[in-house]
Design a protein around this motif. Structure first.
Motif, short mmCIF file in Angstrom:
data_model
loop_
_atom_site.label_atom_id
_atom_site.label_comp_id
_atom_site.label_asym_id
_atom_site.label_seq_id
_atom_site.Cartn_x
_atom_site.Cartn_y
_atom_site.Cartn_z
N LEU A 14 12.28 26.14 49.02
CA LEU A 14 11.11 25.68 49.77
C LEU A 14 10.42 24.52 49.05
O LEU A 14 9.92 23.59 49.70
CB LEU A 14 10.13 26.84 49.97
CG LEU A 14 10.56 27.89 51.01
CD1 LEU A 14 9.63 29.10 50.95
CD2 LEU A 14 10.57 27.29 52.42
N LEU A 15 10.38 24.56 47.72
CA LEU A 15 9.81 23.44 46.97
C LEU A 15 10.62 22.17 47.18
O LEU A 15 10.05 21.06 47.22
CB LEU A 15 9.80 23.77 45.47
CG LEU A 15 8.60 24.50 44.88
CD1 LEU A 15 8.82 24.69 43.38
CD2 LEU A 15 7.30 23.75 45.13
N ALA A 16 11.93 22.32 47.30
CA ALA A 16 12.80 21.15 47.41
C ALA A 16 12.81 20.55 48.81
O ALA A 16 13.23 19.40 48.98
CB ALA A 16 14.23 21.53 47.01
N LEU A 17 12.38 21.30 49.82
CA LEU A 17 12.41 20.78 51.19
C LEU A 17 11.36 19.69 51.36
O LEU A 17 10.18 19.89 51.06
CB LEU A 17 12.15 21.91 52.19
CG LEU A 17 13.35 22.71 52.68
CD1 LEU A 17 12.89 23.79 53.66
CD2 LEU A 17 14.37 21.80 53.37
N ASP A 18 11.78 18.55 51.87
CA ASP A 18 10.86 17.44 52.13
C ASP A 18 10.27 17.65 53.52
O ASP A 18 11.00 17.64 54.52
CB ASP A 18 11.62 16.12 52.08
CG ASP A 18 10.68 14.92 52.13
OD1 ASP A 18 9.74 14.95 52.95
OD2 ASP A 18 10.90 13.97 51.38
N PRO A 19 8.95 17.86 53.62
CA PRO A 19 8.35 18.12 54.93
C PRO A 19 8.47 16.95 55.91
O PRO A 19 8.43 17.15 57.13
CB PRO A 19 6.88 18.41 54.60
CG PRO A 19 6.64 17.75 53.28
CD PRO A 19 7.94 17.84 52.55
N ALA A 20 8.63 15.74 55.38
CA ALA A 20 8.70 14.58 56.27
C ALA A 20 10.10 14.39 56.84
O ALA A 20 10.25 14.02 58.01
CB ALA A 20 8.27 13.32 55.50
N THR A 21 11.13 14.63 56.02
CA THR A 21 12.50 14.34 56.47
C THR A 21 13.29 15.59 56.84
O THR A 21 14.31 15.49 57.52
CB THR A 21 13.27 13.59 55.37
OG1 THR A 21 13.41 14.45 54.22
CG2 THR A 21 12.52 12.33 54.96
#
Length: 254
Positions: A14-21
């Motif tokens: 979840l930390l690694a997920l980019d919310p924009a892309t």
């Protein structure tokens, strides 16, 4: 293990997920980090324990988490403690996708189908509850800002985030330099997290070593005596360092 608590592999992803892309930062090193995060979670659950630079199974009872239990069973089948660096550097095909699918099933992310260059199908993942990601990030921020020793889970998460290179994703640019440095320093607050994080970095740096088979008895070859034996990182003579590993197989979100 109850499912009321998120596991460290889930939180790392979840930390690694980019919310924009909707893509994951550091995807190749993240695969190594997820394998390491499983070890930390199993240690916190009392199933494994460090034995020097090796990992030993101390309680083979299942945790109730299928993905963790699969890793625990593989460790149990080894029969003897395994070096953390060898475990993390082993093939982990599909591990990231397994956790993405799990997070989708739990309702924490949702998959968004798309195309690359208008032809190749792609899947991106968007967080459905950004409050969860904010809470995870706030724990790291608090540990960095206050300097108060964090709890073992947060310390291990910070160590793994640093090991896979998420520091520049979480705290970018020159303004984030001091935060990245403090994130790195948190590695000392959890021995198991530190062991695993250093193993992840060792694999990335290509310094993992495996014992070489003893040569067959016989007269020395024409090159004997011309080149000294290689030394492993632990100082053992005659153990060549592994070449740098290639890219992990690409699976799931890019």
């Amino acid at each position: 293990m109850g499912r009321s608590r998120r596991t460290i592999p889930e939180e790392l992803l979840l930390l690694a997920l980019d919310p924009a892309t909707g893509t994951t930062a550091q995807p190749q090193s993240l695969d190594l980090g997820l394998a390491g995060a499983q070890l930390v979670e199993l240690a916190l659950a009392g199933r494994i324990a460090p034995d020097g630079d090796r990992i030993a199974v101390v309680l083979p009872r299942p945790t109730g988490d299928p993905t963790l239990d699969s890793a625990l069973e593989l460790l149990r089948r080894r029969g003897s403690p395994v070096r953390a660096v060898h475990w993390i550097g082993g093939p982990r095909l599909g591990l990231r996708q397994t956790y993405l699918t799990h997070l989708e099933r739990c309702g924490m992310v949702h998959a968004v189908a798309g195309q690359m260059c208008g032809v190749l199908p792609t899947t991106r993942y968007q967080a459905t509850d950004t409050a969860i990601s904010r809470e995870i990030r706030a724990r790291l921020d608090n540990a960095i800002r206050t300097g108060v020793p964090p709890d073992p889970r947060t310390a291990a998460l910070a160590a793994l985030a640093h090991a896979v290179g998420l520091g520049k994703h979480l705290y970018p640019g020159n303004e984030g330099r001091s935060s990245r440095s403090r994130l790195r320093d948190l590695i000392r607050h959890d021995p198991m997290g530190g062991l695993v994080a250093h193993a992840v970095m060792d694999v990335q740096n290509g310094v993992a070593a495996q014992p070489r088979r003893a040569p067959a008895a016989g007269p020395p070859g024409p090159g004997a005596g011309r080149q000294p034996a290689a030394r492993a990182t632990d100082g053992t003579p005659g153990v060549p360092a592994q070449p740098r590993r290639g890219s992990m197989a690409r699976v799931g979100a890019r």
